[in-house]
Design a protein around this motif. Structure first.
Motif, PDB file in Angstrom:
ATOM      1  N   PRO A  94      85.248 -52.969  11.083  1.00 43.40           N
ATOM      2  CA  PRO A  94      84.273 -53.883  11.714  1.00 43.40           C
ATOM      3  C   PRO A  94      84.897 -55.198  12.164  1.00 43.40           C
ATOM      4  O   PRO A  94      84.581 -55.700  13.251  1.00 43.40           O
ATOM      5  N   ALA A  95      85.796 -55.754  11.358  1.00 40.90           N
ATOM      6  CA  ALA A  95      86.444 -57.021  11.722  1.00 40.90           C
ATOM      7  C   ALA A  95      87.316 -56.823  12.960  1.00 40.90           C
ATOM      8  O   ALA A  95      87.319 -57.640  13.884  1.00 40.90           O
ATOM      9  N   ARG A  96      88.050 -55.715  12.986  1.00 39.44           N
ATOM     10  CA  ARG A  96      88.917 -55.405  14.134  1.00 39.44           C
ATOM     11  C   ARG A  96      88.075 -55.206  15.402  1.00 39.44           C
ATOM     12  O   ARG A  96      88.380 -55.737  16.462  1.00 39.44           O
ATOM     13  N   LYS A  97      86.979 -54.449  15.265  1.00 36.90           N
ATOM     14  CA  LYS A  97      86.118 -54.180  16.429  1.00 36.90           C
ATOM     15  C   LYS A  97      85.484 -55.465  16.972  1.00 36.90           C
ATOM     16  O   LYS A  97      85.346 -55.623  18.183  1.00 36.90           O
ATOM     17  N   ALA A  98      85.100 -56.364  16.077  1.00 39.52           N
ATOM     18  CA  ALA A  98      84.503 -57.631  16.509  1.00 39.52           C
ATOM     19  C   ALA A  98      85.499 -58.429  17.345  1.00 39.52           C
ATOM     20  O   ALA A  98      85.135 -59.008  18.377  1.00 39.52           O
ATOM     21  N   ILE A  99      86.750 -58.433  16.927  1.00 40.49           N
ATOM     22  CA  ILE A  99      87.773 -59.151  17.695  1.00 40.49           C
ATOM     23  C   ILE A  99      87.984 -58.478  19.050  1.00 40.49           C
ATOM     24  O   ILE A  99      88.063 -59.153  20.078  1.00 40.49           O
ATOM     25  N   ILE A 100      88.048 -57.170  19.053  1.00 43.66           N
ATOM     26  CA  ILE A 100      88.216 -56.431  20.316  1.00 43.66           C
ATOM     27  C   ILE A 100      87.078 -56.777  21.289  1.00 43.66           C
ATOM     28  O   ILE A 100      87.308 -57.000  22.471  1.00 43.66           O
ATOM     29  N   ARG A 101      85.856 -56.876  20.746  1.00 44.79           N
ATOM     30  CA  ARG A 101      84.695 -57.239  21.590  1.00 44.79           C
ATOM     31  C   ARG A 101      84.822 -58.651  22.145  1.00 44.79           C
ATOM     32  O   ARG A 101      84.428 -58.923  23.260  1.00 44.79           O
ATOM     33  N   ASN A 102      85.341 -59.574  21.333  1.00 46.88           N
ATOM     34  CA  ASN A 102      85.345 -60.992  21.718  1.00 46.88           C
ATOM     35  C   ASN A 102      86.613 -61.456  22.413  1.00 46.88           C
ATOM     36  O   ASN A 102      86.688 -62.597  22.848  1.00 46.88           O
ATOM     37  N   ILE A 103      87.603 -60.589  22.523  1.00 43.52           N
ATOM     38  CA  ILE A 103      88.917 -61.041  22.990  1.00 43.52           C
ATOM     39  C   ILE A 103      88.906 -61.500  24.451  1.00 43.52           C
ATOM     40  O   ILE A 103      89.695 -62.353  24.840  1.00 43.52           O
ATOM     41  N   GLN A 104      87.986 -60.990  25.263  1.00 42.52           N
ATOM     42  CA  GLN A 104      87.927 -61.430  26.669  1.00 42.52           C
ATOM     43  C   GLN A 104      87.454 -62.880  26.789  1.00 42.52           C
ATOM     44  O   GLN A 104      87.919 -63.619  27.642  1.00 42.52           O
ATOM     45  N   GLU A 105      86.507 -63.255  25.932  1.00 46.86           N
ATOM     46  CA  GLU A 105      85.996 -64.631  25.913  1.00 46.86           C
ATOM     47  C   GLU A 105      86.175 -65.190  24.498  1.00 46.86           C
ATOM     48  O   GLU A 105      85.200 -65.407  23.788  1.00 46.86           O
ATOM     49  N   PRO A 106      87.415 -65.425  24.093  1.00 46.54           N
ATOM     50  CA  PRO A 106      87.641 -65.801  22.693  1.00 46.54           C
ATOM     51  C   PRO A 106      87.080 -67.187  22.350  1.00 46.54           C
ATOM     52  O   PRO A 106      87.255 -68.133  23.104  1.00 46.54           O
ATOM     53  N   THR A 107      86.382 -67.250  21.247  1.00 41.94           N
ATOM     54  CA  THR A 107      85.864 -68.519  20.753  1.00 41.94           C
ATOM     55  C   THR A 107      86.827 -69.061  19.705  1.00 41.94           C
ATOM     56  O   THR A 107      87.750 -68.357  19.273  1.00 41.94           O
ATOM     57  N   GLN A 108      86.555 -70.281  19.279  1.00 44.65           N
ATOM     58  CA  GLN A 108      87.375 -70.907  18.248  1.00 44.65           C
ATOM     59  C   GLN A 108      87.333 -70.109  16.948  1.00 44.65           C
ATOM     60  O   GLN A 108      88.270 -70.096  16.178  1.00 44.65           O
ATOM     61  N   SER A 109      86.223 -69.417  16.728  1.00 47.45           N
ATOM     62  CA  SER A 109      86.028 -68.743  15.438  1.00 47.45           C
ATOM     63  C   SER A 109      86.237 -67.228  15.490  1.00 47.45           C
ATOM     64  O   SER A 109      85.949 -66.541  14.523  1.00 47.45           O
ATOM     65  N   CYS A 110      86.740 -66.702  16.604  1.00 46.48           N
ATOM     66  CA  CYS A 110      86.762 -65.233  16.723  1.00 46.48           C
ATOM     67  C   CYS A 110      87.722 -64.548  15.744  1.00 46.48           C
ATOM     68  O   CYS A 110      87.594 -63.354  15.504  1.00 46.48           O
TER      69      CYS A 110
END
Length: 140
Positions: free
Chosen positions: A86-102
């Motif tokens: 789940p942690a890996r998938k969340a990063i994969i989802r957010n990597i295009q628009e990375p936030t400070q907390s991703c």
């Protein structure tokens, strides 16, 4: 940096994992120890996340996020860290628009791994004991 570390700092490291990773020389010395366990990617990732959170420029954040992703997160990454799906998938989802907390969740997991697993071994290690002993006998 071994010559610059003080006995006081070295003794504080045994009080808590947080004291080790937030001290001046602790992270570098801990990384040297982790290399002997072949798990130095953990502290490298943790420190990289600490630096990442301080980035203010969105352009720089995107490029650093991609570097973190390709080095530590993506499957078969050269320094792949051990995080759950789940942690890996969340990063994969957010990597295009990375936030400070991703990377926060992955960083938290890695912190817990180190605190639970390698930190107690570090305190028991000949490596740490020798360092402490050499500082105690040199009287500084």
């Amino acid at each position: 940096f071994f010559s610059r570390v003080s006995l006081e700092e070295v003794l504080q490291w045994s009080q808590s994992f947080e004291k080790l990773v937030t001290s001046k020389y602790g992270p570098m010395i801990y990384k040297t120890y982790l290399k002997t366990e072949h798990s130095d990617e953990n502290i490298e990732f943790w420190l990289a996340c600490e630096a990442y959170k301080k980035i203010t420029s969105q352009r720089k954040r995107i490029s650093v996020a991609r570097k973190l992703f390709t080095s530590y997160i993506q499957p078969q990454a050269p320094n792949e860290i051990n995080i759950d799906s789940p942690a890996r998938k969340a990063i994969i989802r957010n990597i295009q628009e990375p936030t400070q907390s991703c990377f926060d969740e992955a960083q938290r997991i890695i912190y817990m791994h180190m605190e639970r697993d390698s930190y107690p071994r570090f305190l028991e290690s000949k490596f740490y004991q020798k360092l402490k002993h050499s500082l105690q006998t040199n009287g500084n």
